[in-house]
Scaffold this motif. Sequence first.
Motif, PDB file in Angstrom:
ATOM      1  N   MET A   1       0.833  -1.083  -0.074  1.00  0.00           N
ATOM      2  CA  MET A   1      -0.101   0.055   0.113  1.00  0.00           C
ATOM      3  C   MET A   1       0.960   1.218  -0.005  1.00  0.00           C
ATOM      4  SD  MET A   1      -3.160   1.354   0.471  1.00  0.00           S
ATOM      5  CE  MET A   1      -4.168  -0.125   0.725  1.00  0.00           C
ATOM      6  N   ILE A   2       0.699   2.210  -0.801  1.00  0.00           N
ATOM      7  CA  ILE A   2       1.422   3.461  -0.897  1.00  0.00           C
ATOM      8  C   ILE A   2       0.545   4.488  -0.468  1.00  0.00           C
ATOM      9  CG2 ILE A   2       2.505   5.235  -2.492  1.00  0.00           C
ATOM     10  CD1 ILE A   2       3.691   2.307  -2.343  1.00  0.00           C
ATOM     11  N   LYS A   3       1.048   5.456   0.318  1.00  0.00           N
ATOM     12  CA  LYS A   3       0.479   6.561   0.904  1.00  0.00           C
ATOM     13  C   LYS A   3       1.042   7.783   0.324  1.00  0.00           C
ATOM     14  CE  LYS A   3      -0.553   8.772   5.377  1.00  0.00           C
ATOM     15  NZ  LYS A   3      -0.130   8.471   6.794  1.00  0.00           N
ATOM     16  N   VAL A   4       0.217   8.875  -0.228  1.00  0.00           N
ATOM     17  CA  VAL A   4       0.884  10.188  -0.625  1.00  0.00           C
ATOM     18  C   VAL A   4      -0.030  11.165   0.586  1.00  0.00           C
ATOM     19  CG1 VAL A   4       0.789  11.914  -2.412  1.00  0.00           C
ATOM     20  CG2 VAL A   4       0.940   9.335  -3.061  1.00  0.00           C
ATOM     21  N   SER A   5       0.993  11.717   1.363  1.00  0.00           N
ATOM     22  CA  SER A   5       0.504  12.647   1.900  1.00  0.00           C
ATOM     23  C   SER A   5       0.676  14.322   1.480  1.00  0.00           C
ATOM     24  CB  SER A   5       1.105  12.769   3.375  1.00  0.00           C
ATOM     25  OG  SER A   5       0.987  11.415   3.906  1.00  0.00           O
ATOM     26  N   VAL A   6      -0.087  14.914   1.177  1.00  0.00           N
ATOM     27  CA  VAL A   6       0.065  16.478   0.795  1.00  0.00           C
ATOM     28  C   VAL A   6      -0.338  17.312   2.034  1.00  0.00           C
ATOM     29  CG1 VAL A   6      -0.786  18.151  -0.746  1.00  0.00           C
ATOM     30  CG2 VAL A   6      -0.869  15.825  -1.378  1.00  0.00           C
ATOM     31  N   MET A   7       0.721  17.711   2.496  1.00  0.00           N
ATOM     32  CA  MET A   7       0.846  18.594   3.706  1.00  0.00           C
ATOM     33  C   MET A   7       0.754  20.228   3.617  1.00  0.00           C
ATOM     34  SD  MET A   7       3.141  16.233   5.646  1.00  0.00           S
ATOM     35  CE  MET A   7       4.565  15.986   4.150  1.00  0.00           C
ATOM     36  N   GLN A  87       4.710  13.872   0.459  1.00  0.00           N
ATOM     37  CA  GLN A  87       5.570  12.595   1.123  1.00  0.00           C
ATOM     38  C   GLN A  87       4.803  11.526   0.490  1.00  0.00           C
ATOM     39  OE1 GLN A  87       8.114  12.227   3.426  1.00  0.00           O
ATOM     40  NE2 GLN A  87       8.189  10.325   3.147  1.00  0.00           N
ATOM     41  N   VAL A  88       5.661  10.757  -0.070  1.00  0.00           N
ATOM     42  CA  VAL A  88       5.373   9.392  -0.508  1.00  0.00           C
ATOM     43  C   VAL A  88       5.877   8.244   0.291  1.00  0.00           C
ATOM     44  CG1 VAL A  88       5.134   7.867  -2.410  1.00  0.00           C
ATOM     45  CG2 VAL A  88       5.151  10.427  -2.899  1.00  0.00           C
ATOM     46  N   SER A  89       4.800   7.253   0.905  1.00  0.00           N
ATOM     47  CA  SER A  89       5.295   6.545   1.732  1.00  0.00           C
ATOM     48  C   SER A  89       4.701   5.070   1.443  1.00  0.00           C
ATOM     49  CB  SER A  89       4.859   6.642   3.190  1.00  0.00           C
ATOM     50  OG  SER A  89       5.281   8.091   3.650  1.00  0.00           O
ATOM     51  N   GLN A  90       5.585   4.153   1.931  1.00  0.00           N
ATOM     52  CA  GLN A  90       5.089   2.674   1.829  1.00  0.00           C
ATOM     53  C   GLN A  90       4.422   2.238   3.241  1.00  0.00           C
ATOM     54  OE1 GLN A  90       7.898  -0.381   0.199  1.00  0.00           O
ATOM     55  NE2 GLN A  90       6.173  -1.800   0.379  1.00  0.00           N
ATOM     56  N   ILE A  91       3.417   1.821   3.200  1.00  0.00           N
ATOM     57  CA  ILE A  91       2.793   1.467   4.614  1.00  0.00           C
ATOM     58  C   ILE A  91       3.499  -0.050   4.762  1.00  0.00           C
ATOM     59  CG2 ILE A  91       0.557   0.632   5.700  1.00  0.00           C
ATOM     60  CD1 ILE A  91       0.713   3.761   4.984  1.00  0.00           C
ATOM     61  N   VAL A  92       3.896  -0.018   5.930  1.00  0.00           N
ATOM     62  CA  VAL A  92       4.485  -1.011   6.646  1.00  0.00           C
ATOM     63  C   VAL A  92       3.500  -1.820   7.429  1.00  0.00           C
ATOM     64  CG1 VAL A  92       6.405  -2.158   7.990  1.00  0.00           C
ATOM     65  CG2 VAL A  92       6.828  -0.268   6.521  1.00  0.00           C
ATOM     66  N   GLU A  93       3.384  -3.154   7.142  1.00  0.00           N
ATOM     67  CA  GLU A  93       2.419  -3.860   7.861  1.00  0.00           C
ATOM     68  C   GLU A  93       3.032  -4.255   8.947  1.00  0.00           C
ATOM     69  OE1 GLU A  93      -0.621  -4.105   7.055  1.00  0.00           O
ATOM     70  OE2 GLU A  93      -0.673  -3.034   5.058  1.00  0.00           O
ATOM     71  N   ALA A  94       2.411  -4.588  10.225  1.00  0.00           N
ATOM     72  CA  ALA A  94       2.940  -4.982  11.507  1.00  0.00           C
ATOM     73  C   ALA A  94       2.706  -6.343  11.579  1.00  0.00           C
ATOM     74  CB  ALA A  94       2.399  -4.405  12.545  1.00  0.00           C
TER      75      ALA A  94
END
Length: 94
Positions: A1-7, A87-94
């Motif tokens: 899953m990729i998360k793009v945050s626009v701050m 910020q583009v992030s990859q969601i890290v599953e626990a």
Amino acid sequence: MIKVSVMYPNGDDPTFDMEYYKTAHMEIVDRTMQPSRWEIESGMDGPYIAIGNLYFESMEAMQAGMGGAGEALADIPNFTKTGSAVQVSQIVEA
């Protein structure tokens, strides 16, 4: 899953129309960029007045979505004059 945050940073004189952002702008984002889901954060205390988070199933889906971002980018002056950080992030599953 990729998360793009626009701050959108808070500042001395931030201008941000949250009602327009959450209704009109996010409808454009949803229609044109087609994230799996999205959410909005309204800053209460801290460096950002608002954060929009877009979630995509894969990097390919995010890249395809970003290819359709033109209408959303053109709409930004309708809700803010504030610049943004992305910020583009990859969601890290626990």
